[in-house]
Design a protein around this motif. Sequence first.
Motif, PDB file in Angstrom:
ATOM      1  N   THR A   1      34.777  40.673  42.648  1.00 23.43           N
ATOM      2  CA  THR A   1      33.903  41.834  42.459  1.00 23.43           C
ATOM      3  C   THR A   1      32.866  41.913  43.574  1.00 23.43           C
ATOM      4  O   THR A   1      32.599  42.978  44.137  1.00 23.43           O
ATOM      5  CB  THR A   1      33.195  41.759  41.096  1.00 23.43           C
ATOM      6  N   THR A   2      32.294  40.770  43.923  1.00 16.86           N
ATOM      7  CA  THR A   2      31.242  40.718  44.941  1.00 16.86           C
ATOM      8  C   THR A   2      31.746  41.118  46.329  1.00 16.86           C
ATOM      9  O   THR A   2      31.085  41.888  47.033  1.00 16.86           O
ATOM     10  CB  THR A   2      30.635  39.304  45.005  1.00 16.86           C
ATOM     11  N   PHE A   3      32.930  40.622  46.701  1.00 14.41           N
ATOM     12  CA  PHE A   3      33.397  40.822  48.076  1.00 14.41           C
ATOM     13  C   PHE A   3      34.451  41.918  48.241  1.00 14.41           C
ATOM     14  O   PHE A   3      34.704  42.359  49.361  1.00 14.41           O
ATOM     15  CB  PHE A   3      33.938  39.503  48.628  1.00 14.41           C
ATOM     16  N   ILE A   4      35.066  42.349  47.145  1.00 16.85           N
ATOM     17  CA  ILE A   4      36.072  43.418  47.242  1.00 16.85           C
ATOM     18  C   ILE A   4      35.494  44.746  46.745  1.00 16.85           C
ATOM     19  O   ILE A   4      35.488  45.747  47.472  1.00 16.85           O
ATOM     20  CB  ILE A   4      37.343  43.055  46.444  1.00 16.85           C
TER      21      ILE A   4
ATOM     22  N   GLY B   1      25.853  45.282  38.200  1.00 12.09           N
ATOM     23  CA  GLY B   1      25.428  45.210  39.595  1.00 12.09           C
ATOM     24  C   GLY B   1      26.526  45.531  40.583  1.00 12.09           C
ATOM     25  O   GLY B   1      26.282  45.597  41.791  1.00 12.09           O
ATOM     26  N   ALA B   2      27.764  45.733  40.097  1.00 15.14           N
ATOM     27  CA  ALA B   2      28.879  46.105  40.975  1.00 15.14           C
ATOM     28  C   ALA B   2      28.861  47.611  41.224  1.00 15.14           C
ATOM     29  O   ALA B   2      28.295  48.373  40.444  1.00 15.14           O
ATOM     30  CB  ALA B   2      30.207  45.698  40.343  1.00 15.14           C
ATOM     31  N   GLN B   3      29.497  48.038  42.305  1.00 11.62           N
ATOM     32  CA  GLN B   3      29.513  49.458  42.655  1.00 11.62           C
ATOM     33  C   GLN B   3      30.332  50.291  41.669  1.00 11.62           C
ATOM     34  O   GLN B   3      30.140  51.499  41.578  1.00 11.62           O
ATOM     35  CB  GLN B   3      30.056  49.652  44.067  1.00 11.62           C
ATOM     36  N   LYS B   4      31.242  49.636  40.945  1.00  9.39           N
ATOM     37  CA  LYS B   4      32.007  50.311  39.903  1.00  9.39           C
ATOM     38  C   LYS B   4      32.123  49.369  38.710  1.00  9.39           C
ATOM     39  O   LYS B   4      32.046  48.139  38.870  1.00  9.39           O
ATOM     40  CB  LYS B   4      33.397  50.697  40.409  1.00  9.39           C
ATOM     41  N   PRO B   5      32.293  49.900  37.492  1.00 14.65           N
ATOM     42  CA  PRO B   5      32.328  49.039  36.299  1.00 14.65           C
ATOM     43  C   PRO B   5      33.464  48.012  36.318  1.00 14.65           C
ATOM     44  O   PRO B   5      34.623  48.365  36.550  1.00 14.65           O
ATOM     45  CB  PRO B   5      32.526  50.042  35.158  1.00 14.65           C
ATOM     46  N   VAL B   6      33.107  46.760  36.081  1.00 15.36           N
ATOM     47  CA  VAL B   6      34.066  45.660  35.959  1.00 15.36           C
ATOM     48  C   VAL B   6      33.766  44.942  34.645  1.00 15.36           C
ATOM     49  O   VAL B   6      32.617  44.562  34.390  1.00 15.36           O
ATOM     50  CB  VAL B   6      33.959  44.678  37.143  1.00 15.36           C
TER      51      VAL B   6
END
Length: 338
Positions: A110-113, A286-291
């Motif tokens: 999630t952080t890097f992709i 905190g991710a750009q899209k919901p995970v």
Amino acid sequence: MRIIVDGFGGDNAPLEVLKGCVQAVDGLGVDITVVGDVEQIKSCSKANGIDISKLDLRDADGVMEVCYEPTKILKEYNGTSMAVGLKMLANGEGDAFLSAGSTGALVAGTTFIVKRQRGIKRVALATLIPTLKGSTLLLDCGANADCRPEMLAQFGVMGAAYINRFMGIKKPGVALANIGAEPSKGRELELSSYKLLEASPVNFIGNIEGRDIPLGEADVVVTDGFTGNLILKSIEGMGKFFSTSLKEMLTGGLSSKLGAALLIKKINNFKKKMDYTEHGGAPLLGAQKPVIKAHGSSNAKAFYNAVRQAKICVENNLVDEIAKGLEALEASKQEEQG
């Protein structure tokens, strides 16, 4: 709306994943893409009489096992079901991603992709825990063992945004997990975090001790991932202890069984409240899209509710709400500095 699901994440994949996804398509009105070995998925569905005609399938080779080094998802295991699903999300091929696989790998992926939202120091794993007053959001629950004070302040903003959108609480009370209620208690992490949270735009209600968390004294509880995971596992363990003890008490003899019959509705309500499958999963805020991270032992019901959770995050623009909260946090910092 399209939800991307890791078809081979978790102990009961792919069978329970497929069952939950089929139910979610029919019951929630969402489109779902299941990622994984397509031949195995088709074979599993055929052997168990599951109609997967409404599911979109995306082929992926291999599974990111929990014992693997999490960052290997970026290189050696970038073709696994989890990695492919995260890349699909990052490329705009879906609105949210769900997996019951390795937590560490999901955090790294999630952080890097998918990437973090602008200004976010770390993504945080947030979990709803049952309390006497309903539910409390606990974060971080294991994504970050070591944290800095500014991270905990951001966790407070993200947690408040989630509770506001997910549970409809306008000004959720945000507390800092600590060994005492006084502002002077705790390590340097808690002492500095207290000051930042006090100056932040959230409804900060101060420190909260571990014994008060299950009582529902706060809507959101923030802490570092190491402490949060210990709190979560302790509450889960006490829940199992209490349920087992209650069962033994109510099945110990004829009078006990008669008493249980009179209390069966309340007992079932209590069991439902403690059942993690009702919540579905934990969002990585905190991710750009919901995970969404589902429990490793999730069954079809848990996957269904995790998809429902992802849908709510998308429908309520959770990412945008967190961004607004972060802007307010930054503004409060600048105002304090001068």
